[in-house]
Design a protein around this motif. Structure first.
Motif, PDB file in Angstrom:
ATOM      1  N   CYS A  51       1.017  -1.216   0.038  1.00  0.00           N
ATOM      2  CA  CYS A  51      -0.022  -0.037   0.180  1.00  0.00           C
ATOM      3  C   CYS A  51       0.953   1.211  -0.126  1.00  0.00           C
ATOM      4  O   CYS A  51       0.584   2.300  -0.752  1.00  0.00           O
ATOM      5  N   LYS A  55       1.388   3.744  -3.243  1.00  0.00           N
ATOM      6  CA  LYS A  55       0.811   4.985  -3.140  1.00  0.00           C
ATOM      7  C   LYS A  55       1.868   6.297  -3.314  1.00  0.00           C
ATOM      8  O   LYS A  55       1.551   7.235  -3.852  1.00  0.00           O
ATOM      9  N   GLY A 182      -5.835  -6.257 -12.606  1.00  0.00           N
ATOM     10  CA  GLY A 182      -6.511  -5.926 -11.350  1.00  0.00           C
ATOM     11  C   GLY A 182      -5.944  -4.815 -10.540  1.00  0.00           C
ATOM     12  O   GLY A 182      -5.479  -3.786 -11.123  1.00  0.00           O
ATOM     13  N   TYR A 183      -6.086  -4.698  -9.342  1.00  0.00           N
ATOM     14  CA  TYR A 183      -5.651  -3.691  -8.467  1.00  0.00           C
ATOM     15  C   TYR A 183      -4.095  -3.305  -8.805  1.00  0.00           C
ATOM     16  O   TYR A 183      -3.853  -2.044  -9.086  1.00  0.00           O
ATOM     17  N   LEU A 186      -3.542  -2.028 -12.650  1.00  0.00           N
ATOM     18  CA  LEU A 186      -3.639  -0.672 -12.980  1.00  0.00           C
ATOM     19  C   LEU A 186      -3.084   0.399 -12.030  1.00  0.00           C
ATOM     20  O   LEU A 186      -2.758   1.520 -12.713  1.00  0.00           O
ATOM     21  N   GLU A 187      -2.738   0.115 -10.950  1.00  0.00           N
ATOM     22  CA  GLU A 187      -1.915   1.244  -9.939  1.00  0.00           C
ATOM     23  C   GLU A 187      -0.543   1.320 -10.609  1.00  0.00           C
ATOM     24  O   GLU A 187       0.021   2.355 -11.005  1.00  0.00           O
ATOM     25  N   LEU A 209     -10.694  -5.554 -13.503  1.00  0.00           N
ATOM     26  CA  LEU A 209     -11.237  -5.484 -12.136  1.00  0.00           C
ATOM     27  C   LEU A 209     -12.276  -6.287 -11.944  1.00  0.00           C
ATOM     28  O   LEU A 209     -13.479  -6.099 -11.483  1.00  0.00           O
ATOM     29  N   VAL A 351      -9.104   1.612  -5.923  1.00  0.00           N
ATOM     30  CA  VAL A 351      -7.968   1.738  -6.672  1.00  0.00           C
ATOM     31  C   VAL A 351      -7.381   2.768  -7.070  1.00  0.00           C
ATOM     32  O   VAL A 351      -8.212   3.731  -7.340  1.00  0.00           O
ATOM     33  N   TYR A 352      -6.133   3.062  -6.657  1.00  0.00           N
ATOM     34  CA  TYR A 352      -5.573   4.364  -6.494  1.00  0.00           C
ATOM     35  C   TYR A 352      -5.098   5.234  -8.030  1.00  0.00           C
ATOM     36  O   TYR A 352      -4.058   5.578  -7.766  1.00  0.00           O
ATOM     37  N   THR A 353      -5.807   4.854  -8.809  1.00  0.00           N
ATOM     38  CA  THR A 353      -5.428   5.432 -10.292  1.00  0.00           C
ATOM     39  C   THR A 353      -5.770   6.759 -10.029  1.00  0.00           C
ATOM     40  O   THR A 353      -6.549   7.139  -9.048  1.00  0.00           O
ATOM     41  N   GLU A 356      -9.568   7.921  -9.017  1.00  0.00           N
ATOM     42  CA  GLU A 356      -9.771   6.803  -8.277  1.00  0.00           C
ATOM     43  C   GLU A 356     -11.041   5.960  -8.535  1.00  0.00           C
ATOM     44  O   GLU A 356     -12.059   6.453  -8.994  1.00  0.00           O
TER      45      GLU A 356
END
Ligand code: FAD
Ligand code: NAD
Length: 466
Positions: A51, A55, A182-183, A186-187, A209, A351-353, A356
């Motif tokens: 995480c 981030k 997935g998460y 994409l991040e 996702l 998801v923190y793209t 978001e």
């Protein structure tokens, strides 16, 4: 031969968000607590290689992207924009270091003993940590997860990497192929795309996702494609071969089309995570695991072996840090004789793209499958005045409410700060709120949260601003 040492009310194995939170809560409740962790630092996957570092890089790369693409509209002119990857990585490492030291401080403050080294269940009420035996009235297993490997693709964390390698690349690859949409795909795909890599995401299913609402995933695909990411959906990776420039992947579309070769300087394998139980002594202790390797637990986090409990990524449910934390608190409270409980329906996923992508509760697909009669309230950020002032118009808020009772069953947001906005909806689910409760709650103007209020109004077809 192990020597016997201290005795504890509770020994937690693993100091990730599940384990360290459990240890702190149990100490608050008056137990004598130790937490075994073999990593050099506390905080587990989340703080060290998950995480937090992801981030930090998402933030840095987003800042870079905004300076390049979003400032001119505001009348701000900047000269040539460059970035220093080693400084970005240094900052990321510093963010991680501050966070993990914070957990050490919290252990000291709460009187939790850190047992350093690999732990193994050594018998009824016994834990072996690096050759020393500790007595434990209760044992909580919180050993987390690791990347799921893909047969035929050998990870070296340089050219073919998991998320761990992708968080520390020494230079921006010309091309990055991400296996798994997935998460993580994409991040981290977003991070390296923003920094200049040509990113292609190869996803087995027909959509990104797969655990999220399909409409949300479709919108994410459109927006991220506009940002430059390429998607090969419904596509299988058959084999990989090292080349002088990187890797050649043989891929096959699921629709029976011809096989193809795609080349990349770096390949990121992000096809999910699996429970990590190496050397834990589960089989010897007789602890039951399911077919996927997850430790089986009841609704009180008890395994089939008396005195042994399990939480976090190791057991069923979404592999999310806040889910692990909730379980850590709940099991500590149960051990103290309290009524610890987790409302799994109210656990958000983010998801923190940019924008978001955030969800809580049921998806439309789940409600349809369950035959639930529901109403949809939707509101686009393009009609939200704060989003207009920010220049962030992509996305929407969607609220699903049960017809008849008006109870909010699920909510799905793609848009600016969706990860923050979803908290209001998680609270609504936790409180069993009706859409009307949200619709009648005053929301500050102008704020992004007004899009949530409008979506709640839209459930009864009475949105004002659309
Ligand atoms: P972990 O965090 O995996 O911790 C387990 C710990 O146990 C580890 O430190 C390990 O060293 C230790 N351990 C294992 N076996 C032993 C043993 N035998 N003896 C001693 N120690 C042992 N989740 C979110 O909610 N938000 C995010 O933004 C997010 N981003 C992520 C980004 C990435 C790249 C990754 C990989 C994951 C991300 N996650 C995120 C998921 C999150 O990291 C996990 O859900 C969370 O860390 C699970 O917590 P845990 O306590 O169950 O296990
Ligand atoms: P994921 O489950 O989110 O996504 C994996 C993707 O890979 C899926 O879309 C799946 O269909 C696809 N896939 C599976 N096998 C494949 C194959 N052979 N070829 C191509 N695609 C394939 O897993 P992840 O992205 O690896 O992340 C692991 C977990 O870590 C996540 O599920 C999440 O729980 C957690 N995580 C959370 C966050 C966050 O909360 N922001 C960020 C990163 C990771």
């Amino acid at each position: 031969m192990s020597e016997t040492s201290d005795a504890f009310d509770l020994v937690v194995i693993g100091a990730g968000p599940g384990g360290y939170v459990c240890a702190i809560r149990a100490a608050q409740l008056g137990m004598r607590v130790a937490c075994a962790e073999e990593r050099e630092t506390l905080g587990g996957t989340c703080l060290n290689i998950g995480c937090i570092p992801s981030k930090a890089l998402l933030q840095s790369s987003e800042n870079y992207s905004r300076v390049q693409h979003a400032l001119a509209k505001h009348g701000i002119t900047v000269g040539d924009v460059t970035f220093d990857l080693s400084q970005m990585m240094k900052r990321k490492d510093e963010v991680v270091s501050t966070n993990v030291k914070g957990i050490e401080y919290l252990f000291r403050k709460n009187g939790v003993t850190w047992l350093k080294g690999r732990a193994r269940i050594a018998g009824q009420g016994l834990v072996d940590v690096a050759g020393k035996l500790y007595q434990a009235k209760h044992i909580v297993l919180a050993t987390g997860s690791e990347s799921t490997p893909l047969p035929g693709i050998e990870i070296d964390e340089k050219t073919i990497v998991t998320s761990t390698g992708a968080l520390s690349l020494e230079r921006v690859p010309k091309q990055l192929v991400v296996v798994g949409g997935g998460y993580i795909g994409l991040e981290l795909g977003s991070v390296w795309s923003r920094l200049g890599a040509a990113v292609t995401v190869v996803e087995l299913q027909e959509r990104l996702l797969p655990t999220m609402d399909a409409e949300l995933a479709k919108q994410a695909e459109r927006i991220l494609a506009r940002q430059g990411l390429k998607f090969r959906l419904n596509t299988k990776v058959l084999a990989s071969e090292r080349t002088n420039e990187g890797v050649a992947l043989r891929i096959a579309p699921g629709n029976g089309g011809p096989e193809e070769e795609i080349r990349a300087e770096v390949v990121l394998v992000a096809v999910g995570r699996r429970p990590f139980t190496n050397g834990l002594g589960l089989a010897e202790a007789g602890v039951r695991v399911n077919a996927g390797g997850r430790v089986e637990t009841d609704d009180q986090f008890r395994t089939n072996v008396p005195g042994i409990y399990a939480i976090g990524d190791l057991i069923r449910g979404p592999m999310l840090a806040h889910k692990a934390e909730e379980e850590g608190v709940a099991v500590a409270e149960i051990l103290a004789g309290q009524a610890g409980h987790v409302n799994y329906n109210a656990i958000p996923g983010v998801v923190y793209t940019w924008p978001e992508i955030a969800s809580v509760g049921k998806t439309e697909e789940e409600l349809k499958a369950e035959g639930v009669d529901y109403a949809v309230g939707k509101f686009p950020f393009s009609a939200n005045s704060r989003a207009r002032t920010m220049g962030d118009l992509d996305g929407f808020v969607k609220i699903l409410a049960e017809r008849g009772t008006d109870r909010i069953l699920g909510a799905h947001i793609i848009g600016p700060d969706a990860g923050t906005l979803i908290a209001e909806l998680a609270l609504a689910v936790e409180f069993d709120a009706a859409a009307e409760d949200l619709a009648r709650t005053p929301h500050a103007h102008p704020s992004l949260n007004e899009a949530v209020k409008e979506a709640a109004l839209a459930v009864a077809n009475r949105a004002i601003h659309i």
